[in-house]
Scaffold this active site. Structure first.
Site: not given
Length: 363
Positions: A94, A194, A196-198
């Site tokens: 990462k 959350g 976001g995109h996901v």
């Protein structure tokens, strides 16, 4: 300037105890700095037994460099388990870039970052993550070939978020099957933290199956848009833990499953996309179990994104990526069976399966 240090040296230099789980058997840590572009980044390579370390680059405005280091080490270790339990010939790694993705990001910064990745000669392959985008990966690709998450026009798979969400959806359905005897999510109350995109893609998937959805996010405009689009109920950032729900889906940053928040949860299942959801896996995994809450290990069910970018290394095919991601359903049930049989937590069961696959490759 590029500097590669032994993990023990880093631990001593920063005052961390080498026995801290975050430093568990890391092979290499790379500190990247470029004054001209303002780049300050850390690449952590945890394990390359199964193959090169593949993991996204996160850009976040960390309060301290020590916080950034701890985050990248936890995330890279999680990538090792994610790749292994998904049956991928990849290791775990990462990267984090320290800075505000909205104000500090420049194309030149990512081009320079690509040079640091290139210096590792393929030992680490990057992709997008929180705070970075497909466009950023295009800039990285200008100085290295060791990058995935590229646009489809460049032979990549584009945004991996829909595949990540689909994997979480599969893991959530398997969790429902284990908990309630049916994998249908129709009528289930699902709180998604959350968007976001996901998170948005997950809202779409569970809404299409007839779930009642609660959402929260720091971005109020996003909440209004998603709420109107999917008839989801908006709750406050802190109030998400008090919702009367069946499934809690953390899809923002990690460590939301701490002692205080777990005590407030009113759900039967935790199944979300965030990495490192357990603040302390040795404390909070058993705590969830003691409350009768079934936990779907994050590194297992959020592996769809990794599966998607892995597919790019072998000639991208979205259908193949989706088929591989669907296997998360059966693997999740396998983890639950192992946890029940061996009387261990689900996170322990998932890690054991991953570790057995890594050990098997060494023989």
């Amino acid at each position: 300037m590029i500097e590669v240090k032994d993990v023990k040296e880093v631990a001593n230099a920063t005052g961390f105890v080498f026995g801290n789980p975050s430093f568990s058997d890391h092979e290499q840590i790379v500190f990247c700095h470029d004054k001209g572009t303002g780049l300050k980044a850390i690449i952590a390579i945890h394990n390359t037994t199964l193959g090169p370390a593949l993991g996204g680059t996160r850009m976040w405005n960390y309060k301290t460099e020590a916080e950034a280091l701890n985050d990248v080490l936890r995330l890279s270790r999680g990538m090792t388990y994610k790749a292994a339990i998904s049956g991928l010939k990849l290791g775990g790694g990462k990267a984090v870039i320290i800075g505000d993705s909205k104000t500090d990001k420049t194309p030149e910064m990512f081009i320079k970052f690509g040079q640091f990745i290139e210096s590792l000669n393929g030992k680490y392959i990057t992709a997008e993550d929180v705070g970075t985008s497909t466009g950023d990966m295009v800039n990285v690709s200008k100085s290295t070939k060791h990058v995935t998450g590229l646009p489809e026009t460049m032979g990549g798979g584009g945004d991996p978020s829909p595949v990540t969400a689909y994997g979480v959806f599969m893991g959530m359905k398997a969790s429902a099957k284990q908990k309630w005897g049916t994998d249908s999510l129709s009528g289930k109350k699902i709180a998604i933290q959350g968007i976001g995109h996901v998170g948005e893609n997950l809202v779409r998937l569970v809404s299409e199956e007839g779930a009642k959805v609660f959402i929260t996010d720091i971005n109020q405009d996003t909440l209004k848009t998603i709420s109107a689009k999917y008839n989801a109920e908006v709750v406050s950032l802190d109030g998400i833990y008090d919702v009367d729900m069946d499934i809690y889906a953390p899809c923002a940053l990690g460590a939301t499953l701490n002692t205080e928040n777990i005590a407030r949860l009113k759900c039967g299942v935790v199944s979300g996309a965030a990495n490192n959801q357990l603040a302390d896996e040795f404390v909070h995994g058993p705590m969830l179990e003691s409350k009768g809450i079934l936990y779907a290990p994050d590194f297992l069910i959020n592996a769809g994104g990794l599966i998607n970018v892995y597919s790019e290394l072998h000639g991208y095919d979205r259908k193949v990526a989706i088929q591989h991601t669907e296997a998360i359903y059966e693997t999740t049930l396998e983890v639950f069976r192992k946890a029940t049989t061996e009387k261990i937590s689900t996170i322990e069961a998932a890690k054991k399966i991953a570790e057995e696959r890594i050990a098997g490759s060494r023989q």
